[in-house]
Design a protein around this motif. Structure first.
Motif, PDB file in Angstrom:
ATOM      1  N   PRO A 222       0.819  -1.212   0.000  1.00 55.85           N
ATOM      2  CA  PRO A 222       0.000   0.000   0.000  1.00 55.85           C
ATOM      3  C   PRO A 222       0.851   1.259   0.000  1.00 55.85           C
ATOM      4  N   VAL A 223       0.400   2.252  -0.729  1.00 53.20           N
ATOM      5  CA  VAL A 223       1.047   3.560  -0.735  1.00 53.20           C
ATOM      6  C   VAL A 223      -0.031   4.605  -0.560  1.00 53.20           C
ATOM      7  N   THR A 224       0.379   5.789  -0.197  1.00 51.40           N
ATOM      8  CA  THR A 224      -0.552   6.912  -0.089  1.00 51.40           C
ATOM      9  C   THR A 224      -0.171   7.941  -1.132  1.00 51.40           C
ATOM     10  N   PRO A 225      -0.857   7.934  -2.278  1.00 49.73           N
ATOM     11  CA  PRO A 225      -0.498   8.877  -3.336  1.00 49.73           C
ATOM     12  C   PRO A 225      -0.672  10.317  -2.884  1.00 49.73           C
ATOM     13  N   ASN A 226       0.180  11.195  -3.376  1.00 51.93           N
ATOM     14  CA  ASN A 226       0.024  12.613  -3.125  1.00 51.93           C
ATOM     15  C   ASN A 226      -1.189  13.139  -3.878  1.00 51.93           C
ATOM     16  N   ALA A 227      -1.645  14.316  -3.526  1.00 54.76           N
ATOM     17  CA  ALA A 227      -2.767  14.933  -4.234  1.00 54.76           C
ATOM     18  C   ALA A 227      -2.417  15.072  -5.712  1.00 54.76           C
ATOM     19  N   GLY A 228      -3.331  14.651  -6.573  1.00 58.85           N
ATOM     20  CA  GLY A 228      -3.100  14.736  -8.002  1.00 58.85           C
ATOM     21  C   GLY A 228      -2.200  13.660  -8.563  1.00 58.85           C
ATOM     22  N   GLU A 229      -1.839  12.666  -7.719  1.00 58.58           N
ATOM     23  CA  GLU A 229      -0.922  11.607  -8.156  1.00 58.58           C
ATOM     24  C   GLU A 229      -1.685  10.297  -8.361  1.00 58.58           C
ATOM     25  N   VAL A 230      -1.302   9.559  -9.394  1.00 58.98           N
ATOM     26  CA  VAL A 230      -1.864   8.234  -9.647  1.00 58.98           C
ATOM     27  C   VAL A 230      -0.744   7.210  -9.533  1.00 58.98           C
ATOM     28  N   VAL A 231      -1.013   6.139  -8.810  1.00 56.83           N
ATOM     29  CA  VAL A 231      -0.080   5.018  -8.684  1.00 56.83           C
ATOM     30  C   VAL A 231      -0.753   3.786  -9.267  1.00 56.83           C
ATOM     31  N   VAL A 232      -0.054   3.109 -10.175  1.00 57.45           N
ATOM     32  CA  VAL A 232      -0.583   1.892 -10.788  1.00 57.45           C
ATOM     33  C   VAL A 232       0.210   0.695 -10.269  1.00 57.45           C
ATOM     34  N   HIS A 233      -0.500  -0.261  -9.687  1.00 57.81           N
ATOM     35  CA  HIS A 233       0.127  -1.494  -9.219  1.00 57.81           C
ATOM     36  C   HIS A 233      -0.063  -2.568 -10.284  1.00 57.81           C
ATOM     37  N   SER A 235       2.065  -6.383 -11.939  1.00 55.04           N
ATOM     38  CA  SER A 235       2.825  -7.532 -11.453  1.00 55.04           C
ATOM     39  C   SER A 235       4.295  -7.214 -11.210  1.00 55.04           C
ATOM     40  N   GLU A 236       4.757  -6.059 -11.693  1.00 58.11           N
ATOM     41  CA  GLU A 236       6.149  -5.663 -11.507  1.00 58.11           C
ATOM     42  C   GLU A 236       6.326  -4.687 -10.350  1.00 58.11           C
ATOM     43  N   GLY A 237       5.227  -4.314  -9.697  1.00 58.01           N
ATOM     44  CA  GLY A 237       5.290  -3.383  -8.583  1.00 58.01           C
ATOM     45  C   GLY A 237       4.545  -2.097  -8.868  1.00 58.01           C
ATOM     46  N   ALA A 238       4.717  -1.121  -7.999  1.00 60.50           N
ATOM     47  CA  ALA A 238       4.034   0.164  -8.133  1.00 60.50           C
ATOM     48  C   ALA A 238       4.763   1.041  -9.157  1.00 60.50           C
ATOM     49  N   LYS A 239       3.981   1.718 -10.008  1.00 59.77           N
ATOM     50  CA  LYS A 239       4.565   2.539 -11.063  1.00 59.77           C
ATOM     51  C   LYS A 239       3.902   3.904 -11.127  1.00 59.77           C
ATOM     52  N   ARG A 240       4.668   4.845 -11.688  1.00 60.80           N
ATOM     53  CA  ARG A 240       4.144   6.161 -12.021  1.00 60.80           C
ATOM     54  C   ARG A 240       3.449   6.094 -13.380  1.00 60.80           C
ATOM     55  N   LEU A 241       2.860   7.189 -13.784  1.00 59.03           N
ATOM     56  CA  LEU A 241       2.145   7.234 -15.057  1.00 59.03           C
ATOM     57  C   LEU A 241       3.043   6.966 -16.254  1.00 59.03           C
ATOM     58  N   ASP A 242       4.332   7.262 -16.115  1.00 60.02           N
ATOM     59  CA  ASP A 242       5.246   7.024 -17.231  1.00 60.02           C
ATOM     60  C   ASP A 242       5.855   5.635 -17.216  1.00 60.02           C
ATOM     61  N   GLY A 243       5.343   4.771 -16.315  1.00 59.57           N
ATOM     62  CA  GLY A 243       5.809   3.392 -16.274  1.00 59.57           C
ATOM     63  C   GLY A 243       7.053   3.154 -15.448  1.00 59.57           C
ATOM     64  N   THR A 244       7.626   4.190 -14.860  1.00 61.63           N
ATOM     65  CA  THR A 244       8.826   4.014 -14.039  1.00 61.63           C
ATOM     66  C   THR A 244       8.435   3.571 -12.629  1.00 61.63           C
ATOM     67  N   PRO A 245       9.300   2.786 -11.972  1.00 60.22           N
ATOM     68  CA  PRO A 245       8.988   2.293 -10.627  1.00 60.22           C
ATOM     69  C   PRO A 245       8.827   3.426  -9.629  1.00 60.22           C
ATOM     70  N   LEU A 246       7.900   3.239  -8.709  1.00 57.57           N
ATOM     71  CA  LEU A 246       7.671   4.233  -7.676  1.00 57.57           C
ATOM     72  C   LEU A 246       8.736   4.165  -6.599  1.00 57.57           C
ATOM     73  N   GLU A 247       9.366   3.037  -6.422  1.00 58.28           N
ATOM     74  CA  GLU A 247      10.329   2.836  -5.337  1.00 58.28           C
ATOM     75  C   GLU A 247      11.468   3.839  -5.454  1.00 58.28           C
ATOM     76  N   GLY A 248      11.956   4.248  -4.309  1.00 58.22           N
ATOM     77  CA  GLY A 248      13.060   5.193  -4.271  1.00 58.22           C
ATOM     78  C   GLY A 248      12.611   6.614  -3.998  1.00 58.22           C
ATOM     79  N   ASP A 249      11.259   6.859  -4.013  1.00 59.86           N
ATOM     80  CA  ASP A 249      10.781   8.200  -3.710  1.00 59.86           C
ATOM     81  C   ASP A 249      10.897   8.470  -2.215  1.00 59.86           C
TER      82      ASP A 249
END
Length: 249
Positions: A222-233, A235-249
Motif C-alpha cells: 500500500p502507498v498513499t499517493p500525493n494529491a493529483g498523483e496516480v499510482v498503478v500497481h 505484477s512488476e510493482g508500483a509505477k508512475r504514469l510514465d511506467g517508471t517504478p515508484l520505489e526510491g521516492d
C-alpha cells in the motif's frame, strides 16, 4: 472461490479442442466494424494491457502505414519517439477526481485513448476499422469478443450475450465456460483452423490474466499517493504514469 493458484492450474489444463468447440458453436467472423476499439457514449474504450505488452507496443511498427494513410499520426508517435504514456493509461477503476484530475491507486493498465475516447491505435481507412499496431496488439484484442469463465480471470468486456459450458462444467458458467460478448460478428461461420487458433490465444490470455493477478497480489504494498498523483500497481510493482517504478521516492 478457489485460490488464484488453483485457477491458474485450471487455466493451464484447459483443452484447446474444447475451447475451439465452444467458439465454433457460437460462431464468429470479424467484420472490422470498430466497435471493440471505440468509445460508447461517455464511456471511453477500456482494454487491459499487460506491462510486457506495453513495452512491445512502445516499439511496434505502424502496420501497412495505416496511421499515415488515415492521417492519424499525431497520437501514436513513431517507435523511436514513442513513450509508455503514448501506449497506456491507468485503469480508471478505483481512482477519484481531484482538483488536478484523477488521483489514487489502481491495479491495471489500459490502452491509451484519443480525445474521442477511442483506442489511440485505432483508425479507419475508407470507412473500415484498422489497428495501426495490428501485429503487436494485446491478447485482449486478439481474443475479442470471447473470454474464458474462470473465477480468477477478469471480464472487462461487459456482460456476456452467450456462454458455452466446457466439458465437466455444465451448468456452472463461472467455473469453466467460454463467454461471448456483444459483437456484430457473432453467429457467423468460423473454420476449424481459425477456431483452434483463437482458442489457443484465448487459453494464453486466461493464463496470463491469472499470472498477472498473482503477481499484483504478491508485489502489492500500500502507498498513499500525493494529491493529483496516480499510482498503478501491476505484477512488476508500483509505477508512475510514465511506467517508471515508484520505489526510491
Amino acid at each position: 472461490m478457489q485460490s488464484l493458484e488453483a485457477e491458474l492450474t485450471a487455466a493451464r489444463d484447459l483443452s484447446i479442442a474444447d475451447l475451439a468447440d465452444a467458439i465454433e458453436s457460437i460462431g464468429f467472423e470479424c467484420t472490422r466494424c470498430g466497435d471493440c476499439c471505440t468509445s460508447h457514449g461517455d464511456e471511453a474504450h477500456t482494454a487491459t494491457v499487460f506491462p510486457d505488452e506495453i513495452r512491445d507496443l512502445e516499439t511496434a511498427e505502424r502496420g501497412v502505414d495505416a496511421a499515415v494513410r488515415s492521417g492519424k499520426t499525431n497520437l501514436v508517435p513513431p517507435p523511436e519517439d514513442r513513450e509508455w504514456r503514448d501506449v497506456a493509461r491507468p485503469m480508471p477503476y478505483g481512482l477519484t477526481e481531484g482538483a488536478d484530475g484523477l488521483e489514487g491507486e489502481t491495479f491495471e493498465w489500459a490502452l491509451q485513448t484519443d480525445g474521442c475516447g477511442d483506442c489511440a491505435f485505432y483508425t479507419e481507412i475508407d470507412g473500415t476499422g484498422a489497428c495501426t499496431a495490428h501485429d503487436d496488439r494485446p491478447l485482449i484484442c486478439r481474443t475479442y469478443p470471447f473470454s474464458v469463465g474462470l473465477d480468477g480471470t477478469s471480464q472487462p468486456m461487459g456482460e456476456a450475450v452467450d456462454s458455452v459450458s466446457l466439458p465437466g462444467h455444465e451448468g456452472d458458467d463461472e467455473a469453466g465456460s467460454v463467454h461471448a460478448h456483444e459483437c456484430e460478428g457473432l453467429g457467423r461461420d468460423i473454420s476449424r483452423a481459425d477456431a483452434e487458433a483463437l482458442a489457443a490465444t484465448l487459453k494464453e490470455r486466461a493464463i496470463r490474466e491469472l499470472e498477472e493477478a498473482i503477481g499484483v497480489r504478491d508485489s502489492y504494498e500500500p502507498v498513499t499517493p500525493n494529491a493529483g498523483e496516480v499510482v498503478v500497481h501491476d505484477s512488476e510493482g508500483a509505477k508512475r504514469l510514465d511506467g517508471t517504478p515508484l520505489e526510491g521516492d
